[in-house]
Design a protein around this motif. Structure first.
Motif, short mmCIF file in Angstrom:
data_model
loop_
_atom_site.label_atom_id
_atom_site.label_comp_id
_atom_site.label_asym_id
_atom_site.label_seq_id
_atom_site.Cartn_x
_atom_site.Cartn_y
_atom_site.Cartn_z
N SER A 1 39.19 38.83 44.03
CA SER A 1 40.25 38.21 43.22
C SER A 1 39.81 36.83 42.75
CB SER A 1 41.54 38.09 44.03
OG SER A 1 42.50 37.38 43.27
N HIS A 2 40.26 36.45 41.57
CA HIS A 2 39.98 35.10 41.08
C HIS A 2 40.98 34.11 41.70
CE1 HIS A 2 37.52 36.47 37.31
NE2 HIS A 2 37.31 37.25 38.37
N ARG A 3 41.93 34.64 42.51
CA ARG A 3 42.90 33.78 43.19
C ARG A 3 42.77 34.01 44.70
NH1 ARG A 3 48.66 34.87 40.58
NH2 ARG A 3 48.39 36.87 41.66
N SER B 1 35.37 33.88 45.19
CA SER B 1 35.62 32.68 44.36
C SER B 1 35.12 31.39 45.03
CB SER B 1 37.11 32.55 44.03
OG SER B 1 37.86 32.46 45.22
N SER C 1 39.74 44.34 45.24
CA SER C 1 39.77 43.77 43.88
C SER C 1 41.13 43.99 43.25
CB SER C 1 38.69 44.41 42.99
OG SER C 1 38.72 43.81 41.70
N TYR D 1 41.73 44.36 36.74
CA TYR D 1 41.65 43.60 35.48
C TYR D 1 41.23 44.61 34.41
CZ TYR D 1 41.72 38.90 37.72
OH TYR D 1 42.06 37.74 38.40
N THR E 1 37.46 43.00 38.88
CA THR E 1 37.41 41.69 38.24
C THR E 1 35.98 41.34 37.83
OG1 THR E 1 36.96 40.55 40.31
CG2 THR E 1 39.29 40.86 39.73
N LEU F 1 34.41 38.67 38.70
CA LEU F 1 33.75 38.17 39.92
C LEU F 1 33.17 39.32 40.73
CD1 LEU F 1 35.95 35.45 41.72
CD2 LEU F 1 33.58 35.23 40.94
#
Ligand SMILES: Cc1cc2nc3c(=O)[nH]c(=O)nc-3n(C[C@H](O)[C@H](O)[C@H](O)COP(=O)(O)O)c2cc1C
Length: 226
Positions: A9-11, A40, A83, A86, A91, A93
């Motif tokens: 995750s980007h978060r 990340s 993940s 997206y 994602t 990443l």
């Protein structure tokens, strides 16, 4: 028994991380040692398609953090990937990370025989979780890993796998969203079952005479060089 979870995750710490935590929590309760790694937090350069990994069990890019991650993968008994969806896929990443692990399976299947599993989370009810789940599981299988899912030996089928959604229900034509995966009891149930299944699978492999590994060795003199 070591279980490594990798979150694409980007978060950090959000829905996908919480799903992975649920998997690890169950595994810990059964005696496993666990770690959750957030992609990340790491600097991972994109694969430059130099094909060095067709000739050597290493990546030609050495000045970033990928080795910090792959070193952890090499000593883990099981690897769980998570993940968010997206655009019906993993994602950026996660995909970037996957590409940089090509050296782990081109000359030899370095991760061969480890246990692999995946979880996904998406906004919509049918937002691409199954596609993304399959992409992650195919990646794990392409490394020669034994992929386990969240099918429960003791109970019936509730869901295809550990796939979460923020969709709660419709009120008229208005969508009511969950606040987060903590309200998705089905997804969390699947995650806990997955944690249990991972531990069981590693125990089965440990009890069998099946050779697992190779787990380390990346030197020219190693028996695992190309
Ligand atoms: C660039 C982008 C693309 C997304 N594409 C999808 C999609 O195709 N289907 C879907 O249901 N949700 C989509 N989402 C929503 C995320 O999957 C959702 O918010 C998820 O809960 C995020 O996970 P996280 O909380 O771990 O970051 C997208 C979000 C972003 C930022």
């Amino acid at each position: 028994m070591k279980i490594l979870a990798i979150n694409g995750s980007h978060r950090k710490g959000r829905n996908t991380a919480r799903m992975l935590e649920a998997v690890l929590e169950e595994a810990r309760s059964l005696g496993a040692e666990t770690e959750l790694l957030e992609l990340s937090d790491y600097n991972i350069k994109p694969c430059r398609a130099c094909n060095h990994c067709l000739r050597a069990i290493e990546c030609s890019i050495q000045d970033d953090d990928i080795k910090l991650i792959t070193d952890k993968m090499l000593i883990a008994d099981a690897i769980v990937l998570g993940s968010p969806v997206y655009f019906f896929n993993v994602t950026g990443l996660m995909k970037n990370f996957m590409d940089r692990t090509r050296w782990l399976h081109m000359c030899r299947n370095v991760l061969y025989g480890k246990v692999g599993a995946a979880v996904t989370h998406a906004g919509l009810r049918n937002g691409g979780q199954e596609f993304t789940q399959m992409i992650l599981e195919r990646y794990l299988a392409s490394h020669g890993m034994i992929v386990v899912d969240s099918r429960d030996q003791e109970s019936g089928i509730y869901n295809y796998g550990p796939t979460g959604t923020l969709f709660e229900r419709l009120e008229g034509s208005r969508v009511i969203w969950k606040k987060g995966v903590e309200e998705d009891l089905l997804a969390l149930h699947e995650c806990r079952t997955l944690g249990k299944n991972i531990v069981r699978q590693v125990q089965l492999l440990e009890a069998s005479s099946i050779r697992r590994g190779p787990v380390v060795a990346n030197t020219p003199s190693s028996p695992f060089s190309c």
